[in-house]
Write an enzyme that holds these catalytic residues in place. Sequence first.
Site, PDB file in Angstrom:
ATOM      1  NE  ARG A  30      -3.961   1.938   2.363  1.00  0.00           N
ATOM      2  CZ  ARG A  30      -4.094   2.794   3.376  1.00  0.00           C
ATOM      3  NH1 ARG A  30      -3.311   2.704   4.435  1.00  0.00           N
ATOM      4  NH2 ARG A  30      -5.020   3.736   3.334  1.00  0.00           N
ATOM      5  CG  HIS A  66      -1.402   5.398  -0.279  1.00  0.00           C
ATOM      6  ND1 HIS A  66      -2.214   6.197   0.491  1.00  0.00           N
ATOM      7  CD2 HIS A  66      -2.152   4.307  -0.586  1.00  0.00           C
ATOM      8  CE1 HIS A  66      -3.398   5.621   0.652  1.00  0.00           C
ATOM      9  NE2 HIS A  66      -3.373   4.454   0.009  1.00  0.00           N
ATOM     10  CG  ASP A  67       6.200   7.017  -3.499  1.00  0.00           C
ATOM     11  OD1 ASP A  67       6.189   8.254  -3.312  1.00  0.00           O
ATOM     12  OD2 ASP A  67       7.123   6.431  -4.075  1.00  0.00           O
ATOM     13  CB  VAL A 100       1.027  11.544  -4.347  1.00  0.00           C
ATOM     14  CG1 VAL A 100       1.210  13.029  -4.044  1.00  0.00           C
ATOM     15  CG2 VAL A 100      -0.318  11.045  -3.813  1.00  0.00           C
ATOM     16  N   GLY A 155       4.068  10.639  -8.787  1.00  0.00           N
ATOM     17  CA  GLY A 155       4.826   9.532  -9.353  1.00  0.00           C
ATOM     18  C   GLY A 155       5.620   8.795  -8.291  1.00  0.00           C
ATOM     19  CB  SER A 174       6.944  12.689  -2.701  1.00  0.00           C
ATOM     20  OG  SER A 174       5.791  11.982  -3.143  1.00  0.00           O
ATOM     21  CG  ASN A 205      -1.028   9.140   2.649  1.00  0.00           C
ATOM     22  OD1 ASN A 205      -1.539   8.182   2.082  1.00  0.00           O
ATOM     23  ND2 ASN A 205      -0.342  10.071   1.996  1.00  0.00           N
ATOM     24  CG  HIS A 265      -7.861  -4.177  -0.795  1.00  0.00           C
ATOM     25  ND1 HIS A 265      -8.954  -3.364  -1.050  1.00  0.00           N
ATOM     26  CD2 HIS A 265      -6.786  -3.366  -0.919  1.00  0.00           C
ATOM     27  CE1 HIS A 265      -8.543  -2.137  -1.318  1.00  0.00           C
ATOM     28  NE2 HIS A 265      -7.235  -2.116  -1.252  1.00  0.00           N
ATOM     29  CB  THR A 285      -6.801 -16.995   3.527  1.00  0.00           C
ATOM     30  OG1 THR A 285      -7.257 -16.305   2.338  1.00  0.00           O
ATOM     31  CG2 THR A 285      -7.342 -18.402   3.525  1.00  0.00           C
TER      32      THR A 285
END
Length: 316
Positions: A60, A64-65, A68, A70, A74, A92, A191, A239
């Site tokens: 994740r 998330h990097d 935003v 690329g 950041s 975040n 997920h 699982t």
Amino acid sequence: MAAKAATSFIFMLFFLSTACHAKLSSSFYKKSCPKAESTIRAAIRAAIARERRMAASLIRLHFHDCFVQGCDASILLDETSSIQSEKTAGPNDKSVRGYEVIDKAKSKVEKICPGVVSCADIIAVAARDASAYVGGPSWAVKLGRRDSTTASRDLANTDLPAFTESLDKLTSRFQKKGLTARDMVALSGSHTIGQAQCFTFRDRIYNASNIDAGFASTRKRRCPRTGGQANPAPLDLVTPNSFDNKYFKNLMRNKGLLHSDQVLFSGGSTDSIVTEYSRNPAKFSSDFASAMIKMGNIHPLTGSAGQIRRICSAVN
């Protein structure tokens, strides 16, 4: 002389163009830091051995990097007078985890190859190694990213998908990043090893009509109507610690915990993909690996752009 000067000028333009548009390569550190990937892998495996759910957190973190600015690390930058940290953006804050795992991997790599391996590449390798450690696919990570010297809390608040969004909105977000609906569904399959906080699924388990009644009842035990905002719950009850295709089977039974999960199988355009993955785990694994490679190629900084941070949480 004029011809010679013109030739030099053209060469310089070519050099600058190549530096700014260098391609990522799985052998990028073969000569400059040959033990980089094995060093990162050891750190990631140790972290997941201590806490199994860290695998999902690292995957994740990469997502998330990349969404935003690329794939430029950041997301790892701390708040300063000139940097608005993405860590405190809505999607975040108190949610994204694994920063300290990346920091530890970075410190180990710095000991053998100081100033060579970027934090952005470490995040990408960590996601691959996390997937493989819990039974998911592995893939050759393309390397050569450099680290951003800026961050954007505003972009983190606007560009990252929300758990309340419709299928059309989610599909549009992924398309803007160069990812297809199939990529989106495949990536969502991670997920199967993830967790969510109560506030993100409370409305669904108490008010949604397209949810299995028994499933909703079970989830209410850890998520009351009021309070318990941050109570964690596995997205896959069957699982939760294994990377498999149970997530898709759950969606077909109206057992998606988040609204943004269940919309993938709700009479829309992605129903057929969910059905396919539920029946063919090998296809899901293959598509997940391909989608992770594509995601890892979202606007990377290469060549002379950005920098190689010595500490991932701060600009040099």
